[in-house]
Design a protein around this motif. Sequence first.
Motif, PDB file in Angstrom:
ATOM      1  N   UNK A  85      22.694  38.216 -35.403  1.00 42.92           N
ATOM      2  CA  UNK A  85      23.381  36.947 -35.535  1.00 42.92           C
ATOM      3  C   UNK A  85      24.891  37.161 -35.441  1.00 42.92           C
ATOM      4  N   UNK A  86      25.385  38.185 -36.129  1.00 41.69           N
ATOM      5  CA  UNK A  86      26.817  38.479 -36.071  1.00 41.69           C
ATOM      6  C   UNK A  86      27.233  38.806 -34.638  1.00 41.69           C
ATOM      7  N   UNK A  87      26.439  39.644 -33.974  1.00 41.22           N
ATOM      8  CA  UNK A  87      26.748  40.008 -32.590  1.00 41.22           C
ATOM      9  C   UNK A  87      26.744  38.791 -31.675  1.00 41.22           C
ATOM     10  N   UNK A  88      25.789  37.877 -31.888  1.00 43.10           N
ATOM     11  CA  UNK A  88      25.737  36.650 -31.084  1.00 43.10           C
ATOM     12  C   UNK A  88      27.000  35.819 -31.276  1.00 43.10           C
ATOM     13  N   UNK A  89      27.421  35.677 -32.528  1.00 41.17           N
ATOM     14  CA  UNK A  89      28.631  34.887 -32.802  1.00 41.17           C
ATOM     15  C   UNK A  89      29.877  35.561 -32.221  1.00 41.17           C
ATOM     16  N   UNK A  90      29.925  36.893 -32.290  1.00 47.00           N
ATOM     17  CA  UNK A  90      31.044  37.625 -31.724  1.00 47.00           C
ATOM     18  C   UNK A  90      31.118  37.400 -30.213  1.00 47.00           C
ATOM     19  N   UNK A  91      29.974  37.427 -29.544  1.00 46.62           N
ATOM     20  CA  UNK A  91      29.949  37.158 -28.097  1.00 46.62           C
ATOM     21  C   UNK A  91      30.418  35.742 -27.794  1.00 46.62           C
ATOM     22  N   UNK A  92      30.035  34.782 -28.642  1.00 44.06           N
ATOM     23  CA  UNK A  92      30.511  33.406 -28.472  1.00 44.06           C
ATOM     24  C   UNK A  92      32.027  33.348 -28.600  1.00 44.06           C
ATOM     25  N   UNK A  93      32.556  34.094 -29.566  1.00 45.29           N
ATOM     26  CA  UNK A  93      33.997  34.125 -29.756  1.00 45.29           C
ATOM     27  C   UNK A  93      34.684  34.734 -28.537  1.00 45.29           C
ATOM     28  N   UNK A  94      34.097  35.773 -27.978  1.00 46.28           N
ATOM     29  CA  UNK A  94      34.671  36.368 -26.769  1.00 46.28           C
ATOM     30  C   UNK A  94      34.691  35.358 -25.618  1.00 46.28           C
ATOM     31  N   UNK A  95      33.608  34.612 -25.458  1.00 48.22           N
ATOM     32  CA  UNK A  95      33.560  33.594 -24.398  1.00 48.22           C
ATOM     33  C   UNK A  95      34.585  32.493 -24.669  1.00 48.22           C
ATOM     34  N   UNK A  96      34.731  32.122 -25.948  1.00 48.65           N
ATOM     35  CA  UNK A  96      35.729  31.122 -26.321  1.00 48.65           C
ATOM     36  C   UNK A  96      37.119  31.604 -25.913  1.00 48.65           C
ATOM     37  N   UNK A  97      37.410  32.870 -26.200  1.00 48.13           N
ATOM     38  CA  UNK A  97      38.722  33.432 -25.859  1.00 48.13           C
ATOM     39  C   UNK A  97      38.942  33.429 -24.344  1.00 48.13           C
ATOM     40  N   UNK A  98      37.905  33.772 -23.590  1.00 51.95           N
ATOM     41  CA  UNK A  98      38.012  33.745 -22.127  1.00 51.95           C
ATOM     42  C   UNK A  98      38.326  32.340 -21.625  1.00 51.95           C
ATOM     43  N   UNK A  99      37.709  31.346 -22.225  1.00 50.83           N
ATOM     44  CA  UNK A  99      37.896  29.947 -21.829  1.00 50.83           C
ATOM     45  C   UNK A  99      39.246  29.409 -22.268  1.00 50.83           C
ATOM     46  N   UNK A 100      39.591  29.666 -23.541  1.00 50.65           N
ATOM     47  CA  UNK A 100      40.760  29.026 -24.150  1.00 50.65           C
ATOM     48  C   UNK A 100      42.013  29.907 -24.159  1.00 50.65           C
ATOM     49  N   UNK A 101      41.840  31.209 -23.961  1.00 51.03           N
ATOM     50  CA  UNK A 101      42.983  32.111 -23.942  1.00 51.03           C
ATOM     51  C   UNK A 101      43.430  32.591 -25.316  1.00 51.03           C
ATOM     52  N   UNK A 102      42.696  32.266 -26.353  1.00 51.33           N
ATOM     53  CA  UNK A 102      43.048  32.689 -27.709  1.00 51.33           C
ATOM     54  C   UNK A 102      41.804  32.660 -28.598  1.00 51.33           C
ATOM     55  N   UNK A 103      41.962  33.193 -29.818  1.00 49.16           N
ATOM     56  CA  UNK A 103      40.858  33.213 -30.786  1.00 49.16           C
ATOM     57  C   UNK A 103      41.117  32.294 -31.975  1.00 49.16           C
ATOM     58  N   UNK A 104      42.059  31.393 -31.847  1.00 52.33           N
ATOM     59  CA  UNK A 104      42.392  30.475 -32.947  1.00 52.33           C
ATOM     60  C   UNK A 104      41.426  29.287 -32.926  1.00 52.33           C
TER      61      UNK A 104
END
Length: 132
Positions: free
Chosen positions: A94-113
């Motif tokens: 579950x943690x790994x899945x959420x981390x991958x989502x965060x990585x995709x979010x960063x790719x899309x949005x350019x940040x992790x905020x």
Amino acid sequence: KGKLDPIYKKLLEEIGVAWEVKPNLWNDRFCMLQRYKEREGHCNVPSSYKEKSGIALGIWLCNQRSDKRKGELDPIYKKLLEEIGVAWEVKPNLWNDRFCMLQRYKEREGHCNVPSSYKEKSGIALGIWLCN
């Protein structure tokens, strides 16, 4: 119970009566899990998931994990489940899945905020996960 006349037993078996119901039930659920994996690409069935037929595949998989933790899962079943990719401990995945989502979010949005109110299209509250 051994009281059935052998002739009747033979007749019942000829039309498909199964005396060992649990292995047949297990095999049916295992086949459903294999089809789920083919369709979804993984074996992480949500506990609330039910097949279109109404069969609670998610609960079945939770029961397999519980039986394994208690040392009650048949070793053959354990091996079969592992061969198709069942993860016994869900939280690390579950943690790994959420981390991958965060990585995709960063790719899309350019940040992790990620705003705490942000949810993925799937409904997963990525913002809350990151806050925690």
